[in-house]
Structure formats: C-alpha cells, structure tokens
Design an enzyme around this catalytic site. Structure first.
Site, short mmCIF file in Angstrom:
data_model
loop_
_atom_site.label_atom_id
_atom_site.label_comp_id
_atom_site.label_asym_id
_atom_site.label_seq_id
_atom_site.Cartn_x
_atom_site.Cartn_y
_atom_site.Cartn_z
N ASP A 187 0.86 -1.19 0.00
CA ASP A 187 0.00 0.00 0.00
C ASP A 187 0.90 1.24 0.00
OD1 ASP A 187 -3.06 0.84 1.62
OD2 ASP A 187 -1.51 2.25 1.03
N ASP A 218 -3.74 2.54 -5.18
CA ASP A 218 -2.47 2.53 -4.45
C ASP A 218 -2.21 1.23 -3.69
OD1 ASP A 218 -4.02 2.78 -2.11
OD2 ASP A 218 -2.50 4.04 -1.17
N GLU A 219 -2.88 0.16 -4.07
CA GLU A 219 -2.79 -1.06 -3.28
C GLU A 219 -2.79 -2.29 -4.17
OE1 GLU A 219 -5.49 -0.05 0.02
OE2 GLU A 219 -5.67 -2.22 0.23
N1 DCP Z 1 -8.43 8.88 -0.74
C1 DCP Z 1 -9.42 9.85 -0.88
N2 DCP Z 1 -10.38 10.01 0.08
C2 DCP Z 1 -10.41 9.20 1.17
C3 DCP Z 1 -9.43 8.19 1.32
C4 DCP Z 1 -8.46 8.06 0.34
O1 DCP Z 1 -9.40 10.59 -1.88
N3 DCP Z 1 -11.34 9.37 2.11
C5 DCP Z 1 -7.38 8.77 -1.77
C6 DCP Z 1 -6.18 9.59 -1.38
C7 DCP Z 1 -5.18 8.60 -0.89
C8 DCP Z 1 -5.50 7.37 -1.70
O2 DCP Z 1 -6.92 7.41 -1.91
O3 DCP Z 1 -3.84 9.03 -1.09
C9 DCP Z 1 -5.11 6.07 -1.00
O4 DCP Z 1 -5.84 5.93 0.20
P1 DCP Z 1 -5.23 5.27 1.50
O5 DCP Z 1 -6.38 4.93 2.38
O6 DCP Z 1 -4.29 4.18 1.14
O7 DCP Z 1 -4.47 6.46 2.23
P2 DCP Z 1 -3.08 7.15 1.91
O8 DCP Z 1 -2.31 6.42 0.86
O9 DCP Z 1 -3.30 8.58 1.64
O10 DCP Z 1 -2.34 7.05 3.31
P3 DCP Z 1 -1.65 5.81 4.02
O11 DCP Z 1 -0.20 6.18 4.14
O12 DCP Z 1 -2.32 5.74 5.35
O13 DCP Z 1 -1.89 4.58 3.18
CA CA Z 2 -1.98 4.20 0.93
CA CA Z 3 -4.81 2.14 0.14
#
Ligand code: DCP
Ligand code: CA
Ligand code: CA
Length: 361
Positions: free
Chosen positions: A4, A104-105
């Site tokens: 991720d 992203d996963e």
């Molecule tokens: N995303 C979004 N709105 C949300 C959750 C996520 O637009 N409520 C988008 C932005 C994030 C991407 O999806 O960058 C991936 O979500 P993740 O839950 O994997 O979160 P992040 O990658 O941002 O953070 P982490 O480091 O916790 O994985």
């Molecule tokens: Ca992420």
């Molecule tokens: Ca994710």
C-alpha cells in the site's frame, strides 16, 4: 503480500515538487462552490501530526493548520494514475500472481518464488522497496502473511515505509487483541452489533459460537466472520484485468435543471474521459450518465450502442440524449453530474471486427 503506497496523493505531489516535503501537504477534493468547500483526500504525515486526515472538510484542515506554513493542492487523479501504473508494473514483476485493488494497493502472491518461506518473502519485499525507491522514489508499506486477510491487516501495523511479517504461528496472538472492526467487512454497524453480543476484540469473535453468529448475521457472513477471526481465509490472489468502466463526475457551480449548463459541464468531463480512452486505445459500447440531485439521491441512465465507438461526438450525443430524457422525467435540480463509458473493446480487435464487417458486406 499486501503493498500500500504511503500517503499516496500527497506523496505524488512531493515527488514532483520536493520543496514542499518539509511542510504539511494537504491534497483536497475541491467541490468548486466556494474557495474552501470540499474534503481532504489525503495529507502527508507532517499534516497528520496536526490532526489533518482523509475525509475531513477542507475548512477544518485549514483551521488545524492555522499559522503553520502549509501547502494545499487540488487532486490531480490523472497524474497519480501515471505514477501508480509505473509502480504497479514493478510490483507485478515480483509476483507469481498479482491483484491490484484501487489506485495505491495490490496483493502479490509470492508463495512460489519464496518457496513458502516467510524470511524469503521478507527479502523479496525489501528488494521491491529498494527498486521502487530507486526508480520512482515513492515509499510504500507492506504486510506479509499466510493469506490475504492477514497480509492486509499486517500492512497497517507500521506506516509509512513499514514492513510487517506475520507467520502462521503468530497469527492467533496477532489477531486476538485487535478490535473487531479491523476485519474487512466489519463496519460501524456490525461492530456495534457484535459489541452488544459481548464481542469487542477479534479474540472474542473467534471464540463466539458459530451457530449463534449465523443466527445473527446469516450463513455466509456468520461463517466468514468466524473464519476471519480465526485467521482462516483462502481467497486466491486474482489476476486483475482491464478496468470495466471509465467515468468522470463533477459538481455544478449551482444547482440547476438547465440543459445548457449541464451539457457544458458534461462535455468538459467527456473531453477528459475521451483522452483516457484514446490513451488506452479503448472502444466502448455503452454510455451512461448520473445525476446527483439536490436531495442527494443518485439517478442514472444509460444506453448501449449498436456498434462499438471511440469518438467524443458519440459520447456527447448520447449524453445529451440521456440528459434530455432525464430532465423531462425529473423535476428536482441537479447538483452533480457524471458520465461513464463501459463494455470496452480493445482497438486492435475492434478494427479487425470492423474490417471483417465491411468485407463480408
Ligand atoms: N483517498 C481519498 N479520500 C479518502 C481516502 C483516500 O481521496 N477518504 C485517496 C487519497 C489517498 C488514496 O486514496 O492518497 C489512497 O488511500 P489510502 O487509504 O491508502 O491512504 P493514503 O495512501 O493517503 O495514506 P496511508 O499512508 O495511510 O496509506
Ligand atoms: Ca496508501
Ligand atoms: Ca490504500
């Protein structure tokens, strides 16, 4: 293995502008209504230190960062997709089977190449980290476990740049103390229901009588919860193919039933969507619209074409037809509009089909 990407949208922004790296970075989905309306998509870890996280309103994020030099940027999905595509290619090259979930996963089945050995799997993860870091300069977190369920939960243990391995022997102790909502499929409502039955942790759930679980949640869910709580999960890593549809959605500047305003926005969306289609060389057979009304209900209409198409005019023509029909049938104002194309045919194939069609006629 579940990988991720860390604070993904914000990390992409840091990638193309490293000068912002030392400040809080907030990526927002601006609804376009007023300057600060919209929600936080994600934020880098510095911003998270101030309580800024995905989903909170932008004005609240601004408030929490008041007086702190910080960077607010709008979502640029197309750019993040390009970065994601490059990284996913690297991930894919290190897996026996590969399943991307979201932008992203991804799940990587590394059982064969690690010979079933968890230390070997950990080494593979380290090699992938080094490769992604050297070639793309993006960090990610990884969880390794005997199945997808454990890998996914393990990945959340340490972030960013984490690497957590849970061997079969460790599964029970790892799961037991976690709150039930850490299991995929246990949302707020289900968690509350479980709590009412005296289950707070995964350990409580694991010990709970399976017949009683079935009585409360139904056969499929009951068995799934029971197995999941005991770390049992045999879902294979499934190779993912092409996307099944491509869509765009946007908020109108004002709530309206004016066809001209709606078509003006939808044609912008269509142009953007069409660029992606052209890049992916996709022909489509299906065009749809969605309208989100002022009372927040979602309405959709769609049409199947007689033959595959790849042109923007077709999208705009059908979208117009669908919105005309929709507005005639509904009397509420529209707040957001979306368009979608689906039922894809790859260009090589459709050209061959079309050629065949012409020759045989
Ligand atoms: N995303 C979004 N709105 C949300 C959750 C996520 O637009 N409520 C988008 C932005 C994030 C991407 O999806 O960058 C991936 O979500 P993740 O839950 O994997 O979160 P992040 O990658 O941002 O953070 P982490 O480091 O916790 O994985
Ligand atoms: Ca992420
Ligand atoms: Ca994710």
């Amino acid at each position: 293995m579940l990988v991720d990407l860390d604070y993904f949208f914000a990390q992409c922004e840091e990638l193309r502008n490293p000068l912002i790296k030392d400040k809080p970075v907030v990526v927002g989905m601006y609804s376009g209504r007023t300057e600060d309306s919209g929600a936080v998509s994600t934020a880098n870890y510095i911003a998270r230190g101030y309580g800024v996280k995905s989903g909170i309103p932008l004005f609240l994020a601004k408030k929490r960062l008041e007086g702190v030099e910080s960077v607010f940027l709008p979502v640029n999905y197309e750019y993040y997709e390009t970065v994601s595509r490059e990284i996913m290619q690297i991930f894919r090259s290190h897996a026996d089977a590969f399943e991307q979930v979201g932008i992203d996963e991804a799940y990587l089945d590394v059982t064969q190449r690690a010979n079933g050995d968890f230390d070997a799997a950990k080494e593979i993860a380290k090699r992938i980290k080094a490769e992604v870091s050297n070639s793309i300069r993006i960090s990610f977190s990884a969880g390794i476990g005997p199945n997808k369920l454990i890998a996914k939960i393990a990945c959340d243990v340490q972030k960013p740049d984490g690497l957590t391995v849970i061997t079969p022997r460790e599964v029970k102790n790892f799961l037991q103390p976690l709150p039930v909502d850490r299991l995929l499929g246990v949302g707020r409502k289900t968690a509350a229901k479980m709590e009412g039955l005296g289950m707070r942790t995964v350990g409580d759930l694991a010990k709970f009588d399976v017949q009683k679980l079935i009585a409360v949640f139904g056969r499929n869910l009951g068995i799934y919860f029971h197995n999941a709580a005991n770390g049992v999960n045999d879902e294979p890593v499934q190779e993912t193919g092409e996307a099944e549809s491509i869509s765009r959605i946007a908020t109108l500047k004002e709530n309206t039933r004016d066809l001209v305003i709606i078509l003006d926005k939808s044609s912008q969306l269509a142009a953007d969507l069409h660029r992606e289609l052209a890049e992916k060389k996709l022909w489509f057979r299906h065009v749809g619209i969605v309208a989100i009304l002022t009372n927040l209900t979602i309405r959709s209409r769609s049409k199947t074409l007689d033959s595959p198409s790849n042109d923007l005019e077709t999208i705009n023509r059908v979208v117009r037809e669908l919105f005309e029909r929709f507005l005639a049938e509904s009397d509420l104002d529209v707040r957001r509009v979306g368009i979608k194309v689906a039922s894809f045919v790859k260009v090589e194939r459709s050209q061959r089909q079309l050629t065949k069609f012409f020759v045989s006629k």
